[in-house]
Scaffold this motif. Structure first.
Motif, PDB file in Angstrom:
ATOM      1  N   ALA A   1       0.825  -1.214   0.000  1.00 24.66           N
ATOM      2  CA  ALA A   1       0.000   0.000   0.000  1.00 24.66           C
ATOM      3  C   ALA A   1       0.856   1.259   0.000  1.00 24.66           C
ATOM      4  CB  ALA A   1      -0.959   0.013   1.193  1.00 24.66           C
ATOM      5  N   LEU A   2       1.914   1.253  -0.824  1.00 27.14           N
ATOM      6  CA  LEU A   2       2.761   2.444  -0.956  1.00 27.14           C
ATOM      7  C   LEU A   2       2.117   3.413  -1.938  1.00 27.14           C
ATOM      8  CD1 LEU A   2       6.154   0.566  -1.272  1.00 27.14           C
ATOM      9  CD2 LEU A   2       5.200   1.594   0.788  1.00 27.14           C
ATOM     10  N   SER A   3       2.603   4.670  -1.906  1.00 29.49           N
ATOM     11  CA  SER A   3       2.014   5.681  -2.799  1.00 29.49           C
ATOM     12  C   SER A   3       2.309   5.339  -4.255  1.00 29.49           C
ATOM     13  CB  SER A   3       2.604   7.057  -2.506  1.00 29.49           C
ATOM     14  OG  SER A   3       2.622   7.284  -1.133  1.00 29.49           O
ATOM     15  N   PRO A   4       1.282   5.437  -5.122  1.00 25.95           N
ATOM     16  CA  PRO A   4       1.531   5.234  -6.549  1.00 25.95           C
ATOM     17  C   PRO A   4       2.100   6.510  -7.170  1.00 25.95           C
ATOM     18  CG  PRO A   4      -0.779   5.680  -6.194  1.00 25.95           C
ATOM     19  CD  PRO A   4      -0.119   5.734  -4.835  1.00 25.95           C
ATOM     20  N   LEU A   5       2.573   6.378  -8.405  1.00 28.26           N
ATOM     21  CA  LEU A   5       3.113   7.544  -9.117  1.00 28.26           C
ATOM     22  C   LEU A   5       1.999   8.208  -9.912  1.00 28.26           C
ATOM     23  CD1 LEU A   5       6.420   5.956 -10.291  1.00 28.26           C
ATOM     24  CD2 LEU A   5       6.278   8.035  -8.958  1.00 28.26           C
ATOM     25  N   VAL A   6       1.052   8.849  -9.233  1.00 23.18           N
ATOM     26  CA  VAL A   6      -0.059   9.579  -9.853  1.00 23.18           C
ATOM     27  C   VAL A   6      -0.839   8.705 -10.838  1.00 23.18           C
ATOM     28  CG1 VAL A   6      -0.786  11.745 -10.909  1.00 23.18           C
ATOM     29  CG2 VAL A   6       1.400  11.633  -9.697  1.00 23.18           C
ATOM     30  N   HIS A   7      -0.155   8.286 -11.911  1.00 19.35           N
ATOM     31  CA  HIS A   7      -0.830   7.565 -12.980  1.00 19.35           C
ATOM     32  C   HIS A   7       0.174   6.587 -13.583  1.00 19.35           C
ATOM     33  CE1 HIS A   7      -2.854   6.889 -16.862  1.00 19.35           C
ATOM     34  NE2 HIS A   7      -3.959   7.278 -16.227  1.00 19.35           N
ATOM     35  N   ASP A   8      -0.309   5.500 -14.151  1.00 20.07           N
ATOM     36  CA  ASP A   8       0.593   4.524 -14.758  1.00 20.07           C
ATOM     37  C   ASP A   8       1.409   5.130 -15.890  1.00 20.07           C
ATOM     38  OD1 ASP A   8       0.141   2.513 -13.065  1.00 20.07           O
ATOM     39  OD2 ASP A   8      -1.056   1.258 -14.413  1.00 20.07           O
ATOM     40  N   LYS A   9       0.791   6.082 -16.612  1.00 24.59           N
ATOM     41  CA  LYS A   9       1.506   6.731 -17.721  1.00 24.59           C
ATOM     42  C   LYS A   9       2.722   7.483 -17.200  1.00 24.59           C
ATOM     43  CE  LYS A   9      -0.960   5.908 -21.508  1.00 24.59           C
ATOM     44  NZ  LYS A   9      -0.842   4.444 -21.372  1.00 24.59           N
TER      45      LYS A   9
END
Lengths: 258, 338
Positions: free
Chosen positions: B169-177
């Motif tokens: 449950a770490l922070s994602p990078l805004v969007h996969d793109k």
């Protein structure tokens, strides 16, 4: 050059490889601007002595002072950085690089940067200048050819150029002439003489005694790792210890060296 | 006229533009500009456009390929100064756990953890490996092989940093793109920067250390300092890949120290060709998609994958990239041997 004490002082330097005494209690001093020759039969410890002074081999005992400061057992790059350059008996070059690129490597050292007032400057031109001085004609293809494609005499001079690129105060030449033809020696010897006349202190290890005796001020003779004689070329050739070492006459070497 | 039984050999000639000078290109026409530009611009442009057309699974494959590309580039960089690493997963894992840990425990956002993990990972790598820099060849390789295992088993045994469960449950990078573009950009920047560095005087000294370290030392250069700089650069690149992967998957576990991350980059370099960086990059871009494409074959996948790898190394030992470069840069004619 003002003479302010010896540039190099070696005190009772010894190196044992297992039970072999490669260098045993060798001492000598070297004045600034002097040209010293080191001779001795094969296996007498000449190259080991160079390796001990330049830090490539750690001494078992004894000490080395360069410009008054102790350098015994220091890392080779530190000793080189102080201004003590050497060439290698078996030339160690980068054979797939163009000849002039070999000379660029010492030009990247902190020492050269310091001597140039904190700037490296245009290294390619500087390298070509040094090579031109060593007989690699600037306008020919020779400085740009891969080092591996050059004849042996050029390789030896390239090694010399690389040592000089460091702007050394003391230069140690380890059998520079070995494997060179007579004409190559004849063209290289004046370069060495001129460097010495310009104030560079040189230690030259050599088997070609005729050429060596013509240029050096003083000779040191090693046999079985010990200093058996020291003096001007003519003095040394008169010494019984030297005669026995080179000609095999039975003389008590220990007593002579003592 | 050729006599029967006479032999032929290939004669190779550089195309004109290459022969003009070693360092200076005197570009005379559009034709020559394109000749120089296309091999660089085409693959770069293709990679930059790719994330726009890929979604989901194949986008993940692209990110994965860029990760391995970065690890392969980092391996090639170390190899160019004579350090042969079998522990790329050390760089990768340190970056991954640094980013994961900072995000999980301190709640730092990816904008901060990525650069911190990149620089910090590089620093830790050079600090860890500095004592063994004096070792050469297989001895250095053995130590690098052991270190990731040490970390993996340490995390497993002590339960630190999430132990066997990892940190999730770490922070994602805004969007996969965003992560796809970060991966592609990081990969391309690293590739072109390494190619530039190795052709500079700095790179010259590094390669000289590989060829003969004693000769470099006699030139008054501290080879250990240079090697630790190289370790920092290679470590940072690997750590960046690990940190990016952590945030992309929003998870970090002990598998980041797995042997795959150490061996596959070496395989990529072997396939693509060593010493040019483009070879390492190309190798990774071939190997990773190939391994995914073979998934349809089920059980035989790994066997076929290995066969392809062996065949390519046997037939093109110089590497795919060097073969292509030679074909591009040189004419080949057959000459009769008399």
């Amino acid at each position: 050059m003002a003479a302010q004490g010896p540039i190099l002082e070696v005190r009772r330097l010894s190196k044992n490889f297992g039970g072999v005494r490669a260098v045993h209690e060798v001492s000598f001093t070297l004045r600034r601007g002097e040209f010293l020759g080191v001779i001795g039969p094969n296996g007498s410890g000449k190259t080991t002595l160079v390796n001990l002074i330049t830090g490539f081999v750690k001494p078992s005992s004894g000490s080395v002072f360069f410009k008054g400061a102790e350098i015994t057992g220091k890392a080779p790059y530190k000793i080189a950085g102080l201004g003590l350059a050497r060439t290698f008996q078996m030339v160690r070059l980068f054979y797939n690089l163009p000849a002039y690129k070999n000379v660029i490597i010492p030009l990247c050292s902190p020492r050269v940067k310091r001597l140039r007032g904190g700037k490296y400057g245009e290294k390619d031109d500087a390298a070509i200048d040094i090579l031109d001085d060593m007989g690699f004609e600037r306008d020919s293809f020779v400085p740009y050819k891969p080092a591996g494609s050059l004849p042996h005499g050029y390789l030896k001079r390239l090694d010399l150029a690389r040592a000089l690129a460091l702007r050394p105060e003391l230069l140690i030449l380890d059998e520079l002439f070995s494997g060179m033809s007579m004409s190559e020696v004849a063209s290289t010897l004046p370069i060495i003489e001129r460097l010495n006349q310009e104030g560079l202190t040189i230690v030259m290890i050599e088997h070609r005694l005729k050429e060596l005796f013509r240029v050096v001020d003083r000779v040191l003779v090693l046999n079985f790792g010990m200093k058996i004689a020291e003096g001007t070329p003519s003095e040394v050739m008169e010494s019984d210890a030297v005669k026995s070492a080179y000609l095999g006459i039975e003389v008590d070497v220990e007593a002579q060296a003592g | 006229m050729t006599e029967p039984g006479s032999k032929f050999r290939k004669k190779r000639l550089d195309r004109g533009i290459k022969a003009r000078a070693d360092t200076i290109f005197a570009v005379a026409s559009w034709r020559e500009i394109l000749y120089l530009l296309l091999p660089r611009a085409l693959p770069a442009g293709f990679l930059l456009l790719l994330p726009l057309f890929l979604d989901g699974y194949w986008e993940k494959v692209l990110v994965y390929a860029c990760m391995f590309g970065l690890l392969a580039l980092s391996w090639d960089f170390l190899a160019s100064c004579g350090l042969f690493s079998l522990g790329q997963s050390l760089f990768f894992g340190l970056g991954a756990y640094l980013a994961g840990g900072l995000n999980y425990y301190l709640h730092w956002p990816p904008v901060v953890t990525l650069p911190v993990a990149t620089i910090g990972g590089g620093l830790i790598c050079s600090a860890l490996l500095s004592p063994v820099m004096r070792l050469r060849g297989v001895y250095f390789a053995m130590v690098t092989l052991m270190l990731p295992i040490l970390f993996m088993k340490g995390i497993e045994a002590t339960g630190l940093l999430g132990g066997t469960h990892g940190l999730s449950a770490l922070s994602p990078l805004v969007h996969d793109k965003v992560s796809a573009y970060l991966a592609v950009l990081g990969f391309l920047v690293c590739l072109f920067a390494f190619r530039r560095v190795i052709n500079s005087d700095y790179g010259l000294v590094l390669m000289a250390i590989r060829d003969d370290d004693r000769a470099v030392m006699s030139g008054g250069i501290n080879i250990y300092w240079r090697k630790s700089q190289a370790l920092f650069i290679a470590g940072s690149v690997g750590a960046f890949a690990g940190a990016l992967m952590t945030h992309h998957y929003q998870f970090v576990g002990k598998s980041v120290f797995a042997l795959d991350y150490s061996i596959l980059p070496v395989a990529a370099v072997a396939l693509g060709g060593q010493g040019s960086f483009a070879g390492a990059a190309l190798g990774a871009m071939i190997l990773v998609p190939l391994s995914e494409a073979l998934r349809a074959l089920g059980g035989l996948r790994i066997a076929i994958y290995c066969s392809i790898l062996i065949l390519s190394i046997l037939t093109l030992p110089e590497g795919v990239f060097h073969y292509m470069e030679r074909k591009y840069q040189q004419f080949e004619t057959k000459v009769e041997v008399r």
